[in-house]
Design an enzyme around this catalytic site. Structure first.
Site, short mmCIF file in Angstrom:
data_model
loop_
_atom_site.label_atom_id
_atom_site.label_comp_id
_atom_site.label_asym_id
_atom_site.label_seq_id
_atom_site.Cartn_x
_atom_site.Cartn_y
_atom_site.Cartn_z
N LYS A 13 0.85 -1.16 -0.07
CA LYS A 13 -0.09 0.09 0.02
C LYS A 13 0.72 1.39 0.10
O LYS A 13 0.60 1.98 -0.69
CB LYS A 13 -0.94 -0.01 1.34
CG LYS A 13 -1.82 -0.95 1.32
CD LYS A 13 -3.19 -0.89 2.54
CE LYS A 13 -2.18 -0.96 3.96
NZ LYS A 13 -1.88 -1.96 4.32
N ARG A 88 -9.49 0.96 8.95
CA ARG A 88 -8.88 -0.39 9.33
C ARG A 88 -10.02 -1.04 10.17
O ARG A 88 -9.69 -2.10 10.46
CB ARG A 88 -7.32 -0.18 10.10
CG ARG A 88 -6.40 -0.45 9.56
CD ARG A 88 -5.25 -0.29 10.59
NE ARG A 88 -4.02 -1.20 10.15
CZ ARG A 88 -3.02 -0.36 9.68
NH1 ARG A 88 -3.06 0.80 9.08
NH2 ARG A 88 -1.75 -1.10 9.34
N ARG A 127 12.13 -7.72 3.47
CA ARG A 127 12.29 -6.30 3.61
C ARG A 127 13.34 -5.95 4.98
O ARG A 127 13.90 -5.04 4.72
CB ARG A 127 10.84 -5.77 3.80
CG ARG A 127 10.76 -4.34 4.06
CD ARG A 127 9.31 -3.91 3.67
NE ARG A 127 8.52 -3.70 5.18
CZ ARG A 127 7.14 -3.46 5.18
NH1 ARG A 127 6.47 -3.30 4.11
NH2 ARG A 127 6.52 -3.40 6.18
N ARG A 139 11.41 -1.29 11.36
CA ARG A 139 10.42 -0.73 12.20
C ARG A 139 10.26 -1.43 13.26
O ARG A 139 10.47 -2.78 13.31
CB ARG A 139 8.98 -0.67 11.23
CG ARG A 139 9.05 0.36 10.46
CD ARG A 139 7.73 0.08 9.43
NE ARG A 139 6.61 -0.35 10.01
CZ ARG A 139 5.14 -0.27 9.35
NH1 ARG A 139 5.26 0.32 8.11
NH2 ARG A 139 4.09 -0.82 10.09
N ARG A 150 -0.25 -8.30 13.57
CA ARG A 150 -0.93 -7.29 12.68
C ARG A 150 -1.78 -8.06 11.46
O ARG A 150 -2.76 -7.28 11.03
CB ARG A 150 0.28 -6.46 11.87
CG ARG A 150 0.92 -5.47 12.67
CD ARG A 150 2.50 -4.97 12.24
NE ARG A 150 2.43 -4.42 10.91
CZ ARG A 150 3.49 -3.91 10.04
NH1 ARG A 150 4.64 -4.73 10.31
NH2 ARG A 150 3.19 -3.65 9.08
P1 AMP Z 1 1.00 0.81 9.05
O1 AMP Z 1 2.21 1.74 8.86
O2 AMP Z 1 -0.22 1.44 7.97
O3 AMP Z 1 1.31 -0.64 8.95
O4 AMP Z 1 0.66 1.00 10.56
C1 AMP Z 1 1.40 0.85 11.67
C2 AMP Z 1 0.74 0.48 12.98
O5 AMP Z 1 0.00 1.74 13.25
C3 AMP Z 1 -0.49 -0.48 12.92
O6 AMP Z 1 -0.07 -1.61 13.17
C4 AMP Z 1 -1.32 0.12 13.91
O7 AMP Z 1 -0.66 -0.15 15.16
C5 AMP Z 1 -0.99 1.57 13.87
N1 AMP Z 1 -2.26 2.13 12.84
C6 AMP Z 1 -2.02 2.53 11.64
N2 AMP Z 1 -3.28 2.86 11.02
C7 AMP Z 1 -4.24 2.62 11.86
C8 AMP Z 1 -5.62 2.74 12.04
N3 AMP Z 1 -6.14 3.24 10.93
N4 AMP Z 1 -6.24 2.10 13.07
C9 AMP Z 1 -5.54 1.78 14.16
N5 AMP Z 1 -4.27 1.57 14.36
C10 AMP Z 1 -3.87 2.00 13.07
#
Ligand code: AMP
Length: 201
Positions: A13, A88, A127, A139, A150
């Protein structure tokens, strides 16, 4: 153009939304990036979110919805945006619909990247390896345990978001397993097709 990109962690994404940002000159709004920035800056939101994020869980809807509401009201988001990693949960999708309705706005498309999950685990391991090899930092949630959490959160809470949008007939599905350039091409063709359809309709 207002877009949402959906798909499990590691589906690409981030890569695709960066490319869409360049092509359509609209900001990429990644809630993950915004939350990581809040953690880095040790803001109250960041302090609350850090532990949940490190374990691979989801930050509460109210927190994330608040961040997005502020961000889509910013001047650079007036002509459109790409939401990456939001919504999400169905609750977040409903909150987004309400926010957009209040601004007399609509989503142009919701694009879901479909991927094979066994391949995802291999992709995430690669990665991490590549990042470490190039001297970068990985990360905190890019380890197998957090990644599994996740994925579980995705199945339990995010997969129903696809059904939410499918019912509204705005969901488009793209194969996320082909090389990134081919995914980009498929998304662009799909978007151009839907813009033409809107124009003709
Ligand atoms: P990402 O970079 O999109 O994979 O997000 C990293 C982490 O941020 C996720 O594993 C969640 O802990 C938190 N996070 C990001 N976006 C959301 C969302 N829309 N709702 C809840 N937690 C989020």
């Amino acid at each position: 153009m207002r877009l949402v990109l959906l798909g499990p962690p590691g589906a690409g994404k981030g890569t695709q939304s960066m490319r869409l940002k360049e092509k359509y000159h609209i900001p990429q709004l990644s809630t993950g990036d915004m939350l990581r920035a809040a953690v880095e800056a040790a803001t109250p939101v960041g302090l609350e979110a850090k532990a949940v994020m490190d374990k691979g869980g989801l930050v509460p809807d109210a927190t994330v919805v608040g961040i997005v509401a502020d961000r889509i009201g910013a001047p650079d988001a007036k002509t459109g945006f790409i939401l990456d990693g939001f919504p999400r949960t169905v609750g977040q999708a409903e909150a987004l619909a309400k926010m957009l309705r209040a601004k007399n706005m609509d989503l142009d498309a919701v694009i879901e990247l479909k991927v094979d999950e066994a391949a995802l685990l291999a992709r995430i391991a690669q990665r991490v390896k590549d990042t470490l090899a190039s001297g970068g930092t990985v990360r905190a949630d890019d380890n197998p345990e957090a990644f599994k959490a996740r994925l579980d959160a995705y199945h339990a809470q995010t997969a129903p978001v696809s059904d939410f949008y499918a019912k509204q007939a705005v969901l488009k599905t793209v194969d996320g397993m082909v090389p990134a350039d081919a995914v980009t091409k498929a998304i662009e063709q799909m978007l151009e097709g839907s813009i033409r359809c809107v124009g003709l309709g």
